[in-house]
Design an enzyme around this catalytic site. Sequence first.
Site, short mmCIF file in Angstrom:
data_model
loop_
_atom_site.label_atom_id
_atom_site.label_comp_id
_atom_site.label_asym_id
_atom_site.label_seq_id
_atom_site.Cartn_x
_atom_site.Cartn_y
_atom_site.Cartn_z
CD GLN A 70 -3.72 -2.37 1.77
OE1 GLN A 70 -3.77 -1.16 1.64
NE2 GLN A 70 -4.27 -3.20 0.89
CG ASP A 71 -1.71 -6.69 2.64
OD1 ASP A 71 -2.80 -6.66 3.25
OD2 ASP A 71 -1.62 -6.89 1.43
NE ARG A 74 -10.61 -6.21 3.39
CZ ARG A 74 -10.49 -5.35 2.38
NH1 ARG A 74 -11.58 -4.89 1.77
NH2 ARG A 74 -9.30 -4.96 1.97
CG ASP A 99 -7.21 -6.77 4.17
OD1 ASP A 99 -8.24 -6.70 4.85
OD2 ASP A 99 -7.19 -6.53 2.94
CD GLN A 139 -2.02 -4.11 -2.00
OE1 GLN A 139 -1.64 -2.97 -2.30
NE2 GLN A 139 -2.88 -4.79 -2.74
CB THR A 152 1.18 -8.42 -1.86
OG1 THR A 152 0.29 -7.39 -2.29
CG2 THR A 152 1.01 -8.63 -0.37
CD1 TRP A 207 -7.99 -11.41 -0.68
CD2 TRP A 207 -6.50 -12.63 0.45
NE1 TRP A 207 -6.81 -11.43 -1.40
CE2 TRP A 207 -5.89 -12.16 -0.73
CE3 TRP A 207 -5.76 -13.42 1.33
CZ2 TRP A 207 -4.57 -12.47 -1.05
CZ3 TRP A 207 -4.45 -13.72 1.02
CH2 TRP A 207 -3.86 -13.24 -0.16
#
Length: 518
Positions: free
Chosen positions: A334-335, A424, A356, A312, A282, A426
């Site tokens: 994502q990310d 959320r 996220d 990610q 990531t 992490w």
Amino acid sequence: MATKLSSFILCLSLALLSSTALSSVLSTGLDYWCSKTPYPAACKATFAHDPKHYSIPKKMSDFKKIAIESTLENALKVQSHNKWLGQKCRTEKEKAAWSDCLKLYEETITLLNRTVDPNTKCTEFDSQTWLSTGLTNLETCRAGFVELGVSDFVLPLMSNNVSKLISNSLSINNGSSTPAVTNQYKEGFPAWVKPGDRRLLQSTPATDVVVAQDGSGNYKTIKAALDAAAKRSGTKRFVIRVKSGVYKENLEIKLKNIYLLGDGLRSTIITGSRSVVGGSTTFNSATVAVTGDGFIASGITFRNTAGPENHQAVALRSGADLSVFYRCSFEGYQDTLYTHSQRQFYKECYIYGTVDFIFGNAAVVLQNCMIYARKPMSGQKNTITAQGRTDPNQNTGISIHDSRIMAAPDLKPVIGSVKTFLGRPWKEYSRTVFLQSYLDSLVDPAGWLEWDGNFALKTLYYGEYKNKGPGSGTSGRVKWGGYRVITSSSEVSKFTVGNFIAGSSWLPATGVPFTSGL
């Protein structure tokens, strides 16, 4: 002769008693100071293995100095060992994670050096920020091996006490710090944005070099312009004008005081497609990664086109202290936006993603931003934030103030079948607040989503303050121990931008636009 022998025995006995007493004093002193840290065994081991630190500190400031210096020495030893581990990597994935770790340890060593350097003007808040970043770096190192599924061999050989020693230093520094003076906004920007840079952001500045794909500038690629900037003398602000175009480049910007000035977020686009499924960590999937202090970008879109199926895939990663992103866009799934570490400020930006998509462990404020949840893969839920604080003494968190949370065009037709949450947890001490923002109907009534069962639900800090819009109602919100609707003026005042930037708190927000208070 008997008299001399008696005298000798007496002297020897006194010496032994004195040595025992000294040992007792040392032990008691160590117990006293080390008991104030979260990892007392690691603390005492540091004293025991380094003779030059045997002298017991007399005050907290001495103890802090010794603790950070010892942490630095341990980090240097570990980094030497880590470099040797490269030959042990069995696969490309192991090598990718190991390579990230070398960079992350190197930056941690730089930050620890900066913290103890007598020539560096280092406030308590600076020190806490840099120690927080050091701990984040080591956690990121570990995470790279885990997410690539190769944590069984090289990672255990890296195991060491550096993370524990940084946590100890964080707790000592936090205990010795004093409340900071409130710091006002000036011209709509935090006071740490220097007057010259405020003028740069509010006008069209003189440029040092121009990047243009059609050949009308000094260079055709941003990388070539950055290479030119590296040859400048000193660290004076260097302005790179990036004209309209789609630049397919992966950039890592380590230079200080770089300003990337685009022609507008619809015109100047930097794009890449690295992802975890594609073999990157990531951390290393970012289209643009920035670590140079004082970085500024305006009028640019940062994009990752890997798509939701590649999981990610970061558009921008920032670990640049005192960095500013003004009227920029961040596009991914994502990310998308990795606010990795240090102090960051985002103003009038657009952020697009699914899972996220604003994450990391910086002390970061997003103000007057447009945040768009996109359509995720089938069966996925959207989570806007995933904040990564692992230690209660880190001065980090995500603050989203006076912004709008909306559905992107591809999500609107299916908004009823996709759940979207504010965030959320992490990591165990995840901290995020939404203040005076507009939450549209896409936000689920529960507001927040579990990460894994009961993990972090009591230790996180999630807050909402005077939000509006159809998704802002709090009656159906989660009942977690760490969640709260903020109503107290004294509690919310801790989260003002002024206090955050000046170091009296960690979450940036403001009740009155462009001022530090509410």
